[in-house]
Design an enzyme around this catalytic site. Structure first.
Site, PDB file in Angstrom:
ATOM      1  N   PHE A 222       0.814  -1.222   0.000  1.00 44.19           N
ATOM      2  CA  PHE A 222       0.000   0.000   0.000  1.00 44.19           C
ATOM      3  C   PHE A 222       0.846   1.269   0.000  1.00 44.19           C
ATOM      4  CE2 PHE A 222      -2.490  -3.342   2.226  1.00 44.19           C
ATOM      5  CZ  PHE A 222      -3.449  -3.531   1.242  1.00 44.19           C
ATOM      6  N   GLU A 226       7.314   1.093  -0.395  1.00 45.31           N
ATOM      7  CA  GLU A 226       7.980   1.650  -1.577  1.00 45.31           C
ATOM      8  C   GLU A 226       9.382   2.113  -1.193  1.00 45.31           C
ATOM      9  OE1 GLU A 226       5.824   4.585  -3.914  1.00 45.31           O
ATOM     10  OE2 GLU A 226       7.660   5.272  -4.886  1.00 45.31           O
ATOM     11  N   ARG A 304       2.259  15.268  -6.093  1.00 42.73           N
ATOM     12  CA  ARG A 304       1.004  14.663  -6.562  1.00 42.73           C
ATOM     13  C   ARG A 304      -0.208  15.346  -5.916  1.00 42.73           C
ATOM     14  NH1 ARG A 304      -0.735  10.322  -9.812  1.00 42.73           N
ATOM     15  NH2 ARG A 304       1.262   9.383 -10.264  1.00 42.73           N
ATOM     16  N   GLU A 706      -4.847   2.510  -7.387  1.00 38.24           N
ATOM     17  CA  GLU A 706      -5.069   3.609  -6.447  1.00 38.24           C
ATOM     18  C   GLU A 706      -6.380   4.378  -6.624  1.00 38.24           C
ATOM     19  OE1 GLU A 706      -1.058   4.924  -7.595  1.00 38.24           O
ATOM     20  OE2 GLU A 706      -0.869   5.596  -5.525  1.00 38.24           O
TER      21      GLU A 706
HETATM   22  N1  MTE Z   1      -3.744  -4.106  -3.394  1.00 38.32           N
HETATM   23  C1  MTE Z   1      -3.343  -5.010  -2.477  1.00 38.32           C
HETATM   24  N2  MTE Z   1      -4.079  -6.117  -2.291  1.00 38.32           N
HETATM   25  N3  MTE Z   1      -2.227  -4.815  -1.722  1.00 38.32           N
HETATM   26  C2  MTE Z   1      -1.459  -3.681  -1.862  1.00 38.32           C
HETATM   27  O1  MTE Z   1      -0.452  -3.518  -1.160  1.00 38.32           O
HETATM   28  N4  MTE Z   1      -1.168  -1.528  -3.034  1.00 38.32           N
HETATM   29  C3  MTE Z   1      -1.836  -0.451  -3.762  1.00 38.32           C
HETATM   30  C4  MTE Z   1      -2.601  -1.010  -4.959  1.00 38.32           C
HETATM   31  N5  MTE Z   1      -3.421  -2.120  -4.555  1.00 38.32           N
HETATM   32  C5  MTE Z   1      -1.863  -2.700  -2.832  1.00 38.32           C
HETATM   33  C6  MTE Z   1      -3.022  -2.984  -3.602  1.00 38.32           C
HETATM   34  C7  MTE Z   1      -0.927   0.578  -4.244  1.00 38.32           C
HETATM   35  S1  MTE Z   1      -0.458   1.781  -3.179  1.00 38.32           S
HETATM   36  C8  MTE Z   1      -0.494   0.610  -5.540  1.00 38.32           C
HETATM   37  S2  MTE Z   1       0.492   1.868  -6.095  1.00 38.32           S
HETATM   38  C9  MTE Z   1      -0.844  -0.424  -6.501  1.00 38.32           C
HETATM   39  O2  MTE Z   1      -1.643  -1.450  -5.920  1.00 38.32           O
HETATM   40  C10 MTE Z   1       0.453  -1.001  -7.071  1.00 38.32           C
HETATM   41  O3  MTE Z   1       0.260  -2.084  -7.891  1.00 38.32           O
HETATM   42  P1  MTE Z   1      -0.106  -1.945  -9.458  1.00 38.32           P
HETATM   43  O4  MTE Z   1       0.836  -0.932 -10.014  1.00 38.32           O
HETATM   44  O5  MTE Z   1       0.110  -3.296  -9.961  1.00 38.32           O
HETATM   45  O6  MTE Z   1      -1.520  -1.484  -9.508  1.00 38.32           O
HETATM   46  N1  HPA Z   2       3.541   7.598  -7.459  1.00 37.17           N
HETATM   47  C1  HPA Z   2       3.943   6.635  -6.634  1.00 37.17           C
HETATM   48  N2  HPA Z   2       5.172   6.489  -6.244  1.00 37.17           N
HETATM   49  C2  HPA Z   2       6.070   7.358  -6.689  1.00 37.17           C
HETATM   50  C3  HPA Z   2       5.715   8.381  -7.561  1.00 37.17           C
HETATM   51  C4  HPA Z   2       4.382   8.511  -7.965  1.00 37.17           C
HETATM   52  O1  HPA Z   2       4.000   9.401  -8.730  1.00 37.17           O
HETATM   53  N3  HPA Z   2       6.824   9.085  -7.823  1.00 37.17           N
HETATM   54  C5  HPA Z   2       7.800   8.493  -7.117  1.00 37.17           C
HETATM   55  N4  HPA Z   2       7.351   7.449  -6.442  1.00 37.17           N
HETATM   56 MO1  MOS Z   3       1.416   3.123  -4.245  1.00 38.32          MO
HETATM   57  S1  MOS Z   3       1.252   4.600  -2.857  1.00 38.32           S
HETATM   58  O1  MOS Z   3       2.108   4.220  -5.444  1.00 38.32           O
HETATM   59  O2  MOS Z   3       2.727   2.251  -3.621  1.00 38.32           O
END
Ligand code: MTE
Ligand code: HPA
Ligand code: MOS
Length: 754
Positions: A222, A226, A304, A706
């Site tokens: 979540f 990162e 952002r 997100e």
């Molecule tokens: N869904 C689950 N089940 N667990 C997670 O940790 N992270 C969220 C979202 N959905 C998350 C989630 C966040 S913060 C992001 S940025 C995106 O998943 C990242 O994955 P994606 O780029 O494959 O969507």
């Molecule tokens: N989104 C999520 N993570 C990031 C970004 C962004 O735009 N830039 C740097 N890390």
């Molecule tokens: Mo999602 S807050 O960009 O890991």
């Protein structure tokens, strides 16, 4: 298409960090962290801990071989406190012992002498002290100052949004194992394997090729992993370097809650101006971001906030200013939405404020100001907008007026229970706002038995990205999904990765995978053509495990072809690179085209408030959401449901609470309330937006991770509307709307006269 992990998840066979078999000789780490939020670290006494049962070694800042520094954007974050402590929970020393229990027991025996200093906890105080992490950032469109003079109505106010605990089910952790010639392999629960690799290299002094980071999957990230998985991996690696033994550290829940950063709390000011037709003519917003004690990802999160400060609306004159404020809290970090939700809450509050004063429904103002094709965002990108279509489709499917009437009718006959409804449009930009991060690589191997293995930079954290990567591979090769295996995310196979974040992992890594698979297919077509007597390459396709000629299945199956190709010494592997085309952003002018595309949607949120007790329930969230064309509706609907509940949690019951000394009091699940099954909406209805627009998403399947979180913001305003049906109150915009807060506002009649 089911999530490829569902079978092993249900059987408890999926491997998380804690499931990795322990190598003989492993030491277990435990951190001793600062008991106070701010002070001068006069001395550390580790002698009792060193004598404690099973302790092998205690490590402090001076033992670190490389640099005592893990700050990625600016070097302001020591791994271990040296001379000063900046937040309660800041790591000071590492105990290494033969078991977890012995390490934790010994850590309690460490004592420190700290000369306490006053902690700064409020971002506005930090600004007054001049304590900014980076210079203020500004977006300007048109001329808001002048425009306000010509406005019919102008409203000003202040909003607060609180932090949010990530509460990934799997806590932070890492396991470092020594390899030959001083190399270290690190298993980490991280969204950013390369970020971990860099941090490990910095603190150990090792070059990047000596450090391999491997990630099987996370039990949730979540955003919390990162950047903030780095410290624990660095701690284990420092331990391994100094002891030549494997070192593991998996944080306990309370350690994790206490020592890691959360969503950034914001305090913000707004000024909004309308013409006589209720068009928003000017908007001014100032954001005070509570960054915590070090930079971490605060600047891009703050950026952002600016990018999304006008949400789904077109405003011709905007001045938005943002301050990145250093305080004595744990460094706050990425959290689903990455600052976007904080920006959106402010304009939604401004609109609710105006609606209340003007005596019109907020939805009327929202609807009138939705961004349209050709309108300009404050950052210069021109909208290809589905804000209006998603609103219209949500309205025609679910009938806002009827839902409002249902609430009004209910309220007319109910004394203490009141219903409220709110519309929540969302517009979220897809791409890392830092353009260079929008790149990914994929390594695809086809084995001679016809099975396929894929490696990318994408980290599986429950969001189903591995399923999507497998689907892309299976689709291009025309194979059943069982033929495809998605490997761990590993820095030796895929280098220089961007973190799995910004909802862009499936797009970036999926596109790279598509390219790699296509390159192999192109070579296989060459091999197949003479075998099936095809005239042109276009006549050859791959479906259901067979080569097809002009759409007709031939007798040549995939496995035979692959072996043939191998015997002809044709390369069955490919490493492809994808970089999102057409994006740029210039911070000099604060203009550009930062996003590959936007995701749009509109939700209608309905709640019922118990006005005797201040409690509430969310009756429904009904949304029309822009999937492009979803590649996996099971995964994508799951992301929407999860995002909505997480958004509602942030807006309503989740209350991060630090006391005046900067100590986290909501430091366990007994004091920090997260949504459970009873607080989830009784109904979540999802209507895919119908649109034929092309986009840059993988197979047109738009990012979904997100954006849905922000539908949860609607719950705040729905609760507020329900409260106003009970009494003439005018609660400020101070999230979360905990039941206590609701109750207080319901019985403060003086608010009505404000
Ligand atoms: N869904 C689950 N089940 N667990 C997670 O940790 N992270 C969220 C979202 N959905 C998350 C989630 C966040 S913060 C992001 S940025 C995106 O998943 C990242 O994955 P994606 O780029 O494959 O969507
Ligand atoms: N989104 C999520 N993570 C990031 C970004 C962004 O735009 N830039 C740097 N890390
Ligand atoms: Mo999602 S807050 O960009 O890991």
């Amino acid at each position: 298409m089911k999530n490829i992990d569902s079978h092993s998840h249900v059987r408890g066979e999926s491997v998380f960090l804690d499931d990795i078999p322990i190598v003989q000789g492993t030491l277990f780490a435990c951190v001793f962290d600062s008991p106070v939020a701010h002070g001068k670290l006069k001395s550390i006494d580790t002698s009792e801990a060193e004598k404690s049962d099973g302790v092998f070694r205690v490590i402090t800042a001076e033992d670190i071989v490389g640099e005592n520094q893990i700050g990625g954007i600016i070097p302001d974050e020591p791994l271990l406190a040296d001379g000063e402590v900046h937040f309660a929970g800041m790591p000071i020393a590492i105990v290494l012992a033969e078991s977890e229990e012995l390490a934790r027991k010994a850590a309690k025996k460490i004592t420190v002498e700290i000369e306490e200093l006053d902690p700064v906890l409020d971002p506005r105080v930090a600004v007054a002290n001049g304590d900014l992490i980076v210079p203020p950032k500004k977006f300007i469109l048109g001329d808001a100052q002048t425009a306000f003079n010509n406005c019919e109505h102008v409203f000003e106010g202040r909003t607060e949004t609180n932090g949010q605990e990530h509460l990934y089910i799997e806590t932070q952790g890492a396991y470092a194992v020594p390899m030959e010639n001083g190399a270290i392999k690190v298993y980490s629960s991280t969204q950013g394997p390369t970020a971990v690799q860099r941090a490990v290299c910095r603190v150990t002094g090792l070059p990047m090729h000596q450090v391999e980071v491997d990630v099987q999957r996370l039990g949730g990230g979540f955003g919390g992993k990162e950047d903030q998985a780095n410290a624990w991996a660095a701690i284990c690696a420092v331990g391994t370097q100094l002891t030549k033994r494997p070192v593991k550290y998996a944080l306990h829940r309370m350690e994790d809650m206490r020592m890691t950063g959360k969503r950034h709390p914001y305090s913000s000011d707004y000024k909004i101006g309308f013409d006589k037709d209720l068009k928003i003519v000017a908007y001014e917003a100032t954001f005070y971001q509570n960054a915590g004690a070090s930079c971490d990802l605060s600047p891009p999160v703050l950026e952002r906030t600016l990018f999304h400060c006008t949400n789904s609306y077109f405003v011709p004159n905007v001045t938005a200013t943002a301050y990145c404020c250093r305080t004595n809290l744990p460094p706050n970090t990425a959290f689903r939405g990455f600052g976007g939700p904080q920006g959106m809450f402010v304009i939604e509050s401004a609109i609710a404020h105006a609606a209340e004063k003007l005596g019109v429904p907020a939805a009327e103002i929202q609807r009138k100001n939705l961004i349209d094709d050709g309108d300009e965002f404050p950052y210069g990108q021109i909208a290809e907008s589905d804000a209006i279509t998603s609103w219209t489709q949500a309205d025609s499917k679910y009938d806002f007026a009827a839902l409002q009437k249902e609430a009004d009718d209910f309220n007319a006959s109910s004394k203490y229970f009141k219903k409220g409804v709110a519309m929540m449009p969302v517009c979220f930009g897809i791409s890392f706002t830092k353009t260079p991060m929008n790149q990914a690589r994929s390594l695809v191997h086809v084995y001679t038995d016809g099975s396929v293995a894929v490696s990318t930079a994408a980290v599986e954290m429950g969001q189903g990205v591995n399923t999507k990567i497998a689907q892309v591979t299976a689709k291009v090769f025309g194979l059943p999904i069982e033929k495809v295996r998605v490997n761990t995310t590993n820095t030796s196979r895929i280098a220089n990765t961007s973190p799995t974040a910004a909802s862009a992992a499936a797009d970036l890594n999926g596109k790279a995978t598509e390219m790699a698979c296509q390159a192999i297919i192109d070579r296989l077509i060459e091999v197949a053509m003479p075998l099936i007597e095809a005239g042109t390459a276009e006549d050859v396709t791959f479906e259901e495990g067979f080569v097809h000629l002009r759409g007709e299945r031939t007798s040549l199956d995939w496995q035979t072809l692959v072996m043939d190709a191998h015997l002809q010494r044709v390369n069955l592997s490919e490493h492809a690179h994808y970089a999102t085309p057409g994006i740029n952003f210039d911070w000099g002018t604060a203009k550009g085209h930062p996003f590959a595309y936007h995701v749009y949607g509109t939700a209608i949120v309905g709640v019922a408030v118990d006005c005797l007790r201040g409690r509430y329930e969310v009756d429904y969230v009904k949304c029309c959401h822009d999937f492009g064309s979803s590649m996996n509706t099971a995964v994508d609907y799951g992301q929407i449901e999860g995002g909505i509940v997480q958004g509602i949690g942030w807006m309503t019951m989740e209350e991060v609470f630090y006391d005046k000394t900067g100590k986290l009091r909501s430091n366990a699940l007994s004091t920090y309330k997260v949504p459970d099954i009873y607080s989830a909406p009784k109904e979540i209805a999802i209507q895919p937006l119908e649109t034929t627009r092309e986009n840059l998403a993988v197979f047109n399947s738009k990012a979904v991770g997100e954006p849905p979180l922000m539908y949860g913001i609607g719950a705040y305003f729905a609760i507020r509307n329900a409260m106003k049906a009970f009494t003439a109150c005018s609660p400020g915009f101070d999230a979360p709307f905990t039941p206590e807060k609701v109750l207080m506002h319901l019985y403060q009649p003086e608010e009505a006269s404000r």
